[in-house]
Design an enzyme around this catalytic site. Structure first.
Site, PDB file in Angstrom:
ATOM      1  N   SER A 142       0.878  -1.187   0.000  1.00  0.00           N
ATOM      2  CA  SER A 142       0.000   0.000   0.000  1.00  0.00           C
ATOM      3  C   SER A 142       0.907   1.226   0.000  1.00  0.00           C
ATOM      4  O   SER A 142       2.085   1.130   0.376  1.00  0.00           O
ATOM      5  CB  SER A 142      -0.847  -0.014   1.281  1.00  0.00           C
ATOM      6  OG  SER A 142      -1.390   1.255   1.535  1.00  0.00           O
ATOM      7  N   TYR A 155      -2.338  -1.068  10.416  1.00  0.00           N
ATOM      8  CA  TYR A 155      -2.271  -1.201   8.948  1.00  0.00           C
ATOM      9  C   TYR A 155      -0.941  -0.683   8.416  1.00  0.00           C
ATOM     10  O   TYR A 155      -0.266  -1.344   7.616  1.00  0.00           O
ATOM     11  CB  TYR A 155      -3.438  -0.420   8.336  1.00  0.00           C
ATOM     12  CG  TYR A 155      -3.642  -0.622   6.855  1.00  0.00           C
ATOM     13  CD1 TYR A 155      -4.449  -1.654   6.374  1.00  0.00           C
ATOM     14  CD2 TYR A 155      -3.062   0.239   5.918  1.00  0.00           C
ATOM     15  CE1 TYR A 155      -4.663  -1.835   5.013  1.00  0.00           C
ATOM     16  CE2 TYR A 155      -3.262   0.057   4.559  1.00  0.00           C
ATOM     17  CZ  TYR A 155      -4.067  -0.970   4.113  1.00  0.00           C
ATOM     18  OH  TYR A 155      -4.268  -1.145   2.763  1.00  0.00           O
TER      19      TYR A 155
HETATM   20  P1  NAD Z   1     -11.578  -6.027  -0.097  1.00  0.00           P
HETATM   21  O1  NAD Z   1     -12.228  -5.835   1.225  1.00  0.00           O
HETATM   22  O2  NAD Z   1     -12.389  -5.852  -1.343  1.00  0.00           O
HETATM   23  O3  NAD Z   1     -10.891  -7.468  -0.176  1.00  0.00           O
HETATM   24  C1  NAD Z   1     -10.267  -8.055   0.934  1.00  0.00           C
HETATM   25  C2  NAD Z   1     -10.235  -9.546   0.703  1.00  0.00           C
HETATM   26  O4  NAD Z   1      -9.590 -10.158   1.824  1.00  0.00           O
HETATM   27  C3  NAD Z   1     -11.627 -10.187   0.602  1.00  0.00           C
HETATM   28  O5  NAD Z   1     -11.598 -11.212  -0.356  1.00  0.00           O
HETATM   29  C4  NAD Z   1     -11.829 -10.763   2.000  1.00  0.00           C
HETATM   30  O6  NAD Z   1     -12.759 -11.834   2.033  1.00  0.00           O
HETATM   31  C5  NAD Z   1     -10.419 -11.215   2.302  1.00  0.00           C
HETATM   32  N1  NAD Z   1     -10.165 -11.472   3.708  1.00  0.00           N
HETATM   33  C6  NAD Z   1     -10.372 -10.655   4.767  1.00  0.00           C
HETATM   34  N2  NAD Z   1     -10.034 -11.285   5.899  1.00  0.00           N
HETATM   35  C7  NAD Z   1      -9.571 -12.507   5.554  1.00  0.00           C
HETATM   36  C8  NAD Z   1      -9.085 -13.617   6.278  1.00  0.00           C
HETATM   37  N3  NAD Z   1      -8.973 -13.605   7.615  1.00  0.00           N
HETATM   38  N4  NAD Z   1      -8.727 -14.714   5.576  1.00  0.00           N
HETATM   39  C9  NAD Z   1      -8.861 -14.767   4.212  1.00  0.00           C
HETATM   40  N5  NAD Z   1      -9.310 -13.737   3.487  1.00  0.00           N
HETATM   41  C10 NAD Z   1      -9.670 -12.625   4.157  1.00  0.00           C
HETATM   42  O7  NAD Z   1     -10.336  -5.046  -0.081  1.00  0.00           O
HETATM   43  P2  NAD Z   1      -9.275  -4.578  -1.190  1.00  0.00           P
HETATM   44  O8  NAD Z   1      -9.295  -3.101  -1.179  1.00  0.00           O
HETATM   45  O9  NAD Z   1      -9.461  -5.301  -2.472  1.00  0.00           O
HETATM   46  O10 NAD Z   1      -7.930  -5.022  -0.468  1.00  0.00           O
HETATM   47  C11 NAD Z   1      -7.057  -5.993  -0.980  1.00  0.00           C
HETATM   48  C12 NAD Z   1      -5.648  -5.665  -0.549  1.00  0.00           C
HETATM   49  O11 NAD Z   1      -5.267  -4.417  -1.126  1.00  0.00           O
HETATM   50  C13 NAD Z   1      -5.459  -5.491   0.974  1.00  0.00           C
HETATM   51  O12 NAD Z   1      -4.229  -6.071   1.373  1.00  0.00           O
HETATM   52  C14 NAD Z   1      -5.411  -3.991   1.143  1.00  0.00           C
HETATM   53  O13 NAD Z   1      -4.702  -3.613   2.289  1.00  0.00           O
HETATM   54  C15 NAD Z   1      -4.706  -3.593  -0.129  1.00  0.00           C
HETATM   55  N6  NAD Z   1      -4.865  -2.188  -0.504  1.00  0.00           N
HETATM   56  C16 NAD Z   1      -6.100  -1.695  -0.780  1.00  0.00           C
HETATM   57  C17 NAD Z   1      -6.204  -0.351  -1.141  1.00  0.00           C
HETATM   58  C18 NAD Z   1      -7.526   0.272  -1.433  1.00  0.00           C
HETATM   59  O14 NAD Z   1      -7.572   1.499  -1.530  1.00  0.00           O
HETATM   60  N7  NAD Z   1      -8.591  -0.480  -1.607  1.00  0.00           N
HETATM   61  C19 NAD Z   1      -5.064   0.443  -1.228  1.00  0.00           C
HETATM   62  C20 NAD Z   1      -3.828  -0.117  -0.948  1.00  0.00           C
HETATM   63  C21 NAD Z   1      -3.745  -1.448  -0.598  1.00  0.00           C
END
Ligand code: NAD
Length: 260
Positions: A142, A155
């Site tokens: 991130s 985080y």
């Molecule tokens: P999201 O909530 O759409 O997806 C998260 C996923 O993780 C889902 O499939 C959920 O079921 C799964 N998950 C949560 N807890 C879990 C567990 N205990 N075991 C197995 N699976 C689990 O979120 P996203 O935005 O797509 O995030 C995905 C990654 O991207 C994360 O690591 C997040 O930190 C990172 N990220 C997101 C952003 C953003 O702005 N959305 C920015 C930077 C980084």
């Protein structure tokens, strides 16, 4: 279809960025195993769609807080699909609260899912990759792996940890045809971002519109959200032979956020 014959395992791929990775890798021919939580019928629909794209696709409900479940997930992927040749540590959760009152259970959960699960995934997958002398390990870090924001202590700590784990794993696997990198998106419009709006409204005393424009997009000079498909396209590139010398890197895709 340069990934035909390869297998990819993406954690946290029932929604958001993870699902975009799975779809983009399948579009290049990789067989995929998806993982995460959510509505069973919706997950089955996504799994069937992936299967229609590139052959057998599997779903694992492994909980990323449980090391044994992570090892069992990788073993099942190996036994039923082969590989895994590509693993993406992507599962992640967020909690927004000042350190003074940040619940210890939330800290432990975020460190486990956002950081430790990547270690367990690597530990389980690297031996299979070493056997084949080929592997691609990618983590979704991130912008918060490079800079901090208030009220996101767990985080930011976990994501900075992903940066260090990536570099270490890259050095350890460098002579085995394995590359290890992480991708650092700015704000991508996914359920993870949408769900933190109410807590950010509370923590900062702002309206929903103020959180979107003055907090989320404030730091992104392009004033646009990154798309999950843009993040996935970078991961696909990292799987190409042309990317064989890219290892130990942390790629920003953040509309200029961390350039400031
Ligand atoms: P999201 O909530 O759409 O997806 C998260 C996923 O993780 C889902 O499939 C959920 O079921 C799964 N998950 C949560 N807890 C879990 C567990 N205990 N075991 C197995 N699976 C689990 O979120 P996203 O935005 O797509 O995030 C995905 C990654 O991207 C994360 O690591 C997040 O930190 C990172 N990220 C997101 C952003 C953003 O702005 N959305 C920015 C930077 C980084």
């Amino acid at each position: 279809m340069f990934l035909k014959g390869k297998t990819a395992l993406v954690t946290g791929s029932t929604s958001g960025i993870g699902l975009a990775y799975a779809k983009a890798l399948a579009a290049e021919g990789a067989q995929v195993m998806i993982n995460g939580f959510g509505d069973a019928a919706a997950i089955e629909k996504e799994r069937a769609g992936l299967e229609a794209t590139s052959g057998k696709a599997l779903y694992s409900d492994a909980d990323m807080t449980k090391p044994d479940a992570i090892h069992a997930m990788v073993r099942r992927c190996h036994d039923e699909l082969g590989g895994p040749d590509i693993v993406i540590a992507n599962a992640g959760v967020q909690h927004v609260e000042p350190i003074d009152t940040f619940p210890v259970a939330k800290w432990d959960q975020i460190i486990a899912i956002n950081l430790s699960s990547a270690f367990h995934l690597m530990q389980a997958a690297i031996p299979f990759m070493k056997e084949k002398k080929w592997g691609r390990i990618i983590s979704t870090a991130s912008a918060h792996s490079k800079v901090a924001s208030p009220f996101k202590s767990a985080y930011v700590t976990a994501k900075h940890g992903i940066d260090g784990l990536t570099k270490t794993a890259a050095l350890e696997t460098a002579t085995f045809g394995i590359t290890v990198n992480c991708i650092s998106p700015g704000y991508v419009w996914t359920p993870l971002v949408e769900n933190q709006i109410p807590d950010t409204m509370k923590a900062r005393g702002l309206t929903r519109e103020q959180v979107i424009n003055d907090v989320l997009l404030d730091g992104q000079p392009t004033k646009q959200f990154v798309t999950a498909e843009q993040v996935a396209a970078l991961a696909v590139f990292l799987c190409r032979d042309e990317a064989a010398q890219i290892t130990g890197s942390n790629y920003s895709i953040d509309g200029g956020w961390t350039a400031e």
